[in-house]
Scaffold this motif. Structure first.
Motif, PDB file in Angstrom:
ATOM      1  N   ALA A 252       1.206  -1.066  -0.338  1.00 15.81           N
ATOM      2  CA  ALA A 252       0.007  -0.279   0.144  1.00 15.81           C
ATOM      3  C   ALA A 252       0.634   1.555  -0.039  1.00 15.81           C
ATOM      4  O   ALA A 252       2.459   0.959   0.693  1.00 15.81           O
ATOM      5  N   LEU A 253      -0.296   2.170  -0.345  1.00 14.87           N
ATOM      6  CA  LEU A 253       0.842   3.782  -0.575  1.00 14.87           C
ATOM      7  C   LEU A 253       0.380   4.447  -0.526  1.00 14.87           C
ATOM      8  O   LEU A 253      -0.813   4.812  -0.848  1.00 14.87           O
ATOM      9  N   SER A 254       0.176   5.661   0.723  1.00 13.15           N
ATOM     10  CA  SER A 254      -0.361   6.554   1.085  1.00 13.15           C
ATOM     11  C   SER A 254       0.738   7.919   1.022  1.00 13.15           C
ATOM     12  O   SER A 254       1.518   8.197   0.898  1.00 13.15           O
ATOM     13  N   VAL A 255       0.116   8.901  -0.161  1.00 17.95           N
ATOM     14  CA  VAL A 255       1.204   9.971  -0.632  1.00 17.95           C
ATOM     15  C   VAL A 255       0.078  11.492   0.400  1.00 17.95           C
ATOM     16  O   VAL A 255      -0.691  11.200  -0.383  1.00 17.95           O
ATOM     17  N   GLY A 256       0.884  12.190   1.116  1.00 23.60           N
ATOM     18  CA  GLY A 256       0.348  13.250   1.601  1.00 23.60           C
ATOM     19  C   GLY A 256       0.276  14.463   0.940  1.00 23.60           C
ATOM     20  O   GLY A 256       2.156  15.024   1.327  1.00 23.60           O
ATOM     21  N   ALA A 257       0.189  15.418   0.565  1.00 23.80           N
ATOM     22  CA  ALA A 257       0.518  17.112   0.236  1.00 23.80           C
ATOM     23  C   ALA A 257       2.365  17.396  -0.201  1.00 23.80           C
ATOM     24  O   ALA A 257       2.481  18.075   0.139  1.00 23.80           O
ATOM     25  N   PRO A 258       2.696  16.675  -0.699  1.00 18.20           N
ATOM     26  CA  PRO A 258       4.025  16.517  -1.057  1.00 18.20           C
ATOM     27  C   PRO A 258       4.262  18.135  -1.809  1.00 18.20           C
ATOM     28  O   PRO A 258       3.069  18.497  -2.758  1.00 18.20           O
ATOM     29  N   GLY A 259       5.165  18.666  -1.363  1.00 18.27           N
ATOM     30  CA  GLY A 259       5.121  20.331  -2.348  1.00 18.27           C
ATOM     31  C   GLY A 259       5.951  20.351  -4.309  1.00 18.27           C
ATOM     32  O   GLY A 259       5.097  21.180  -4.965  1.00 18.27           O
ATOM     33  N   SER A 260       5.877  18.830  -4.387  1.00 15.35           N
ATOM     34  CA  SER A 260       6.137  18.800  -5.616  1.00 15.35           C
ATOM     35  C   SER A 260       6.471  17.080  -5.810  1.00 15.35           C
ATOM     36  O   SER A 260       6.399  16.351  -5.729  1.00 15.35           O
ATOM     37  N   VAL A 261       5.791  16.952  -7.313  1.00 18.44           N
ATOM     38  CA  VAL A 261       5.590  16.069  -7.432  1.00 18.44           C
ATOM     39  C   VAL A 261       6.203  15.618  -8.677  1.00 18.44           C
ATOM     40  O   VAL A 261       6.445  16.403  -9.960  1.00 18.44           O
ATOM     41  N   THR A 262       6.702  13.832  -9.090  1.00 25.47           N
ATOM     42  CA  THR A 262       7.189  13.550 -10.390  1.00 25.47           C
ATOM     43  C   THR A 262       6.038  12.546 -11.312  1.00 25.47           C
ATOM     44  O   THR A 262       5.347  11.899 -10.630  1.00 25.47           O
ATOM     45  N   LEU A 263       5.243  13.457 -12.009  1.00 20.98           N
ATOM     46  CA  LEU A 263       4.641  12.524 -12.960  1.00 20.98           C
ATOM     47  C   LEU A 263       5.244  11.467 -14.023  1.00 20.98           C
ATOM     48  O   LEU A 263       6.410  11.609 -14.270  1.00 20.98           O
ATOM     49  N   ILE A 264       4.772  10.556 -13.881  1.00 21.31           N
ATOM     50  CA  ILE A 264       5.023   9.460 -14.951  1.00 21.31           C
ATOM     51  C   ILE A 264       4.490  10.111 -16.611  1.00 21.31           C
ATOM     52  O   ILE A 264       3.461  10.150 -16.873  1.00 21.31           O
TER      53      ILE A 264
ATOM     54  N   LEU B 281      -1.070  14.677  -9.881  1.00 17.82           N
ATOM     55  CA  LEU B 281       0.089  13.249  -9.895  1.00 17.82           C
ATOM     56  C   LEU B 281      -1.401  11.754  -9.785  1.00 17.82           C
ATOM     57  O   LEU B 281      -1.641  11.432 -10.484  1.00 17.82           O
ATOM     58  N   LYS B 282      -2.226  12.094  -9.036  1.00 24.23           N
ATOM     59  CA  LYS B 282      -3.465  11.513  -9.677  1.00 24.23           C
ATOM     60  C   LYS B 282      -3.701  11.025 -10.883  1.00 24.23           C
ATOM     61  O   LYS B 282      -4.079   9.862 -11.146  1.00 24.23           O
ATOM     62  N   ARG B 283      -4.058  12.048 -11.253  1.00 22.05           N
ATOM     63  CA  ARG B 283      -4.123  12.285 -12.728  1.00 22.05           C
ATOM     64  C   ARG B 283      -3.216  11.641 -13.373  1.00 22.05           C
ATOM     65  O   ARG B 283      -3.212  10.180 -14.490  1.00 22.05           O
ATOM     66  N   SER B 284      -1.973  11.365 -12.832  1.00 20.01           N
ATOM     67  CA  SER B 284      -0.887  10.442 -14.071  1.00 20.01           C
ATOM     68  C   SER B 284      -0.843   9.005 -13.630  1.00 20.01           C
ATOM     69  O   SER B 284      -0.773   8.562 -15.442  1.00 20.01           O
ATOM     70  N   LEU B 285      -1.010   9.551 -12.278  1.00 19.58           N
ATOM     71  CA  LEU B 285      -0.620   7.393 -12.156  1.00 19.58           C
ATOM     72  C   LEU B 285      -2.479   6.815 -12.706  1.00 19.58           C
ATOM     73  O   LEU B 285      -2.106   6.130 -12.982  1.00 19.58           O
ATOM     74  N   GLU B 286      -3.801   7.502 -12.546  1.00 19.67           N
ATOM     75  CA  GLU B 286      -4.557   6.594 -13.603  1.00 19.67           C
ATOM     76  C   GLU B 286      -4.228   6.740 -14.986  1.00 19.67           C
ATOM     77  O   GLU B 286      -4.768   5.601 -15.368  1.00 19.67           O
ATOM     78  N   GLN B 287      -4.086   8.215 -15.231  1.00 18.02           N
ATOM     79  CA  GLN B 287      -3.392   7.165 -16.902  1.00 18.02           C
ATOM     80  C   GLN B 287      -2.950   6.364 -16.751  1.00 18.02           C
ATOM     81  O   GLN B 287      -2.252   5.667 -17.821  1.00 18.02           O
ATOM     82  N   ALA B 288      -1.691   6.594 -15.988  1.00 22.17           N
ATOM     83  CA  ALA B 288      -1.085   5.005 -16.177  1.00 22.17           C
ATOM     84  C   ALA B 288      -1.875   3.617 -15.869  1.00 22.17           C
ATOM     85  O   ALA B 288      -1.520   2.451 -16.095  1.00 22.17           O
ATOM     86  N   GLY B 289      -3.488   3.352 -15.242  1.00 17.34           N
ATOM     87  CA  GLY B 289      -3.737   2.539 -14.835  1.00 17.34           C
ATOM     88  C   GLY B 289      -3.490   2.468 -13.732  1.00 17.34           C
ATOM     89  O   GLY B 289      -4.120   0.913 -13.027  1.00 17.34           O
ATOM     90  N   VAL B 290      -2.918   3.058 -13.286  1.00 22.46           N
ATOM     91  CA  VAL B 290      -2.591   2.521 -11.022  1.00 22.46           C
ATOM     92  C   VAL B 290      -4.491   3.437 -10.817  1.00 22.46           C
ATOM     93  O   VAL B 290      -4.812   4.235 -10.763  1.00 22.46           O
ATOM     94  N   ARG B 291      -4.816   2.345  -9.379  1.00 23.25           N
ATOM     95  CA  ARG B 291      -5.887   2.747  -8.459  1.00 23.25           C
ATOM     96  C   ARG B 291      -5.404   3.865  -7.298  1.00 23.25           C
ATOM     97  O   ARG B 291      -4.421   4.339  -6.905  1.00 23.25           O
ATOM     98  N   VAL B 292      -6.701   5.137  -7.594  1.00 23.32           N
ATOM     99  CA  VAL B 292      -6.090   6.079  -6.940  1.00 23.32           C
ATOM    100  C   VAL B 292      -7.104   6.846  -6.154  1.00 23.32           C
ATOM    101  O   VAL B 292      -8.183   6.359  -6.429  1.00 23.32           O
ATOM    102  N   THR B 293      -6.674   6.462  -4.514  1.00 23.17           N
ATOM    103  CA  THR B 293      -8.226   7.178  -3.850  1.00 23.17           C
ATOM    104  C   THR B 293      -7.800   8.446  -3.335  1.00 23.17           C
ATOM    105  O   THR B 293      -6.742   8.363  -2.757  1.00 23.17           O
ATOM    106  N   LEU B 294      -8.254   9.696  -3.184  1.00 24.02           N
ATOM    107  CA  LEU B 294      -8.227  10.681  -2.920  1.00 24.02           C
ATOM    108  C   LEU B 294      -8.700  11.495  -1.561  1.00 24.02           C
ATOM    109  O   LEU B 294     -10.165  11.884  -1.750  1.00 24.02           O
TER     110      LEU B 294
END
Length: 287
Positions: free
Chosen positions: A160-172, A244-257
């Motif tokens: 499992a992974l939980s990402v909280g409020a990063p100041g900068s993001v790396t998109l896929i 970041l959520k959109r980027s992961l979802e476009q890559a097929g990753v399941r994300v809950t925000l």
């Protein structure tokens, strides 16, 4: 005291020391592989007495380095969900330059923070004779930086992974280099992005709706981590985490925000929702 009496008291002393310092909320341990880094744990006192061995949850601090506070915040979750909690400390200025943000971007000079964390996980697994081949990873703010970038390099290690409020993001993004994108991941880190493995990881994100200050997260030309595209994901933390959520979802990753009302940049306040997510994964409600 006779030598026989001393010998008979020794196991009791060792056992008492383990109960005080190695179980429950533990002391702080130096990492044997690199003693510039330390960590603390919560280890359920039921260790060895349950039907199933404990899982591992790693909680990574932000720029303020409140690693003991996070250990304490997750301790009851660890107790009731049979989880060991590992909280690392990545100090400011490890290379003597006062850099507060080195760990956030995975590499700082010759330091690979992903490898430092994996060394901690392996050390704890050996010490307690447990299998931590996979673990949950959570981090807020600077920790949110680190954990989503770690997931690109080691998705096979995460349950499992939980990402909280990063100041900068790396998109896929295979059209841009690290840290804005992922084009040179293989060349830089010796490991390609394994999207199939990442898609198997349940991902949670959390940010406060009023976490809107930008003074710390706007990259300016000439600053340490500035590069072209550094601010393209948005101006604020909510904008950037949604990118970041959109980027992961476009890559097929399941994300809950979780976009939380009336919450600013408050990492410890986010813990309750992170715990709810982790509990749902453990309980099989989220797969």
């Amino acid at each position: 005291m006779s030598s026989a009496a001393q010998a008979s008291s020794q196991p009791d002393s060792e056992q008492r020391g383990q109960q005080l310092y190695d179980l429950g909320a533990t002391s702080v341990f130096s990492l044997a592989a690199d003693n510039r880094f330390v960590y603390t744990l919560y280890v359920p006192e039921s260790l060895g007495k349950t039907a199933s061995p404990p899982r591992l949850v790693v909680a990574v601090h932000g720029t303020g380095r409140q690693f003991v506070d996070y250990r304490n915040a997750y301790a009851e979750f660890g107790r009731w969900n049979n989880c060991v909690i590992l909280c690392p400390l990545f100090p400011i200025g490890v290379l003597g330059d006062g850099n507060r943000s080195g760990f956030k971007y995975i590499q700082e000079g010759d330091i690979r923070y992903d490898q430092v964390l994996l060394a901690m996980v392996d050390e704890v697994a050996r010490k307690y004779d447990l299998d931590f081949s996979t673990f949950a990873l959570t981090g807020f703010s600077g920790g949110g930086h680190f954990v989503h970038r770690f997931s690109y390099l080691h998705p096979e290690r995460l349950w499992a992974l939980s990402v909280g409020a990063p100041g900068s993001v790396t998109l896929i993004d295979p059209s841009r280099d690290w840290w804005v994108g992922t084009r040179d991941l293989q060349a830089r880190f010796g490991k390609a992005l394994d999207l199939a493995a990442l898609r198997r990881v349940p991902v949670h994100m959390i940010v406060g709706k009023v976490d809107l200050e930008t003074w710390e997260i706007t990259h300016k030309p000439g600053s340490r981590y500035y590069m072209e595209g550094a601010n393209d994901a948005g101006a604020t933390r909510p904008e950037r985490i949604q990118a970041l959520k959109r980027s992961l979802e476009q890559a097929g990753v399941r994300v809950t925000l979780d976009l939380v009302d009336n919450m600013s940049h408050q990492g410890l306040r986010s813990v309750e929702k992170v715990q709810a997510f982790l509990a749902a994964v453990i309980g099989g409600e989220i797969r």
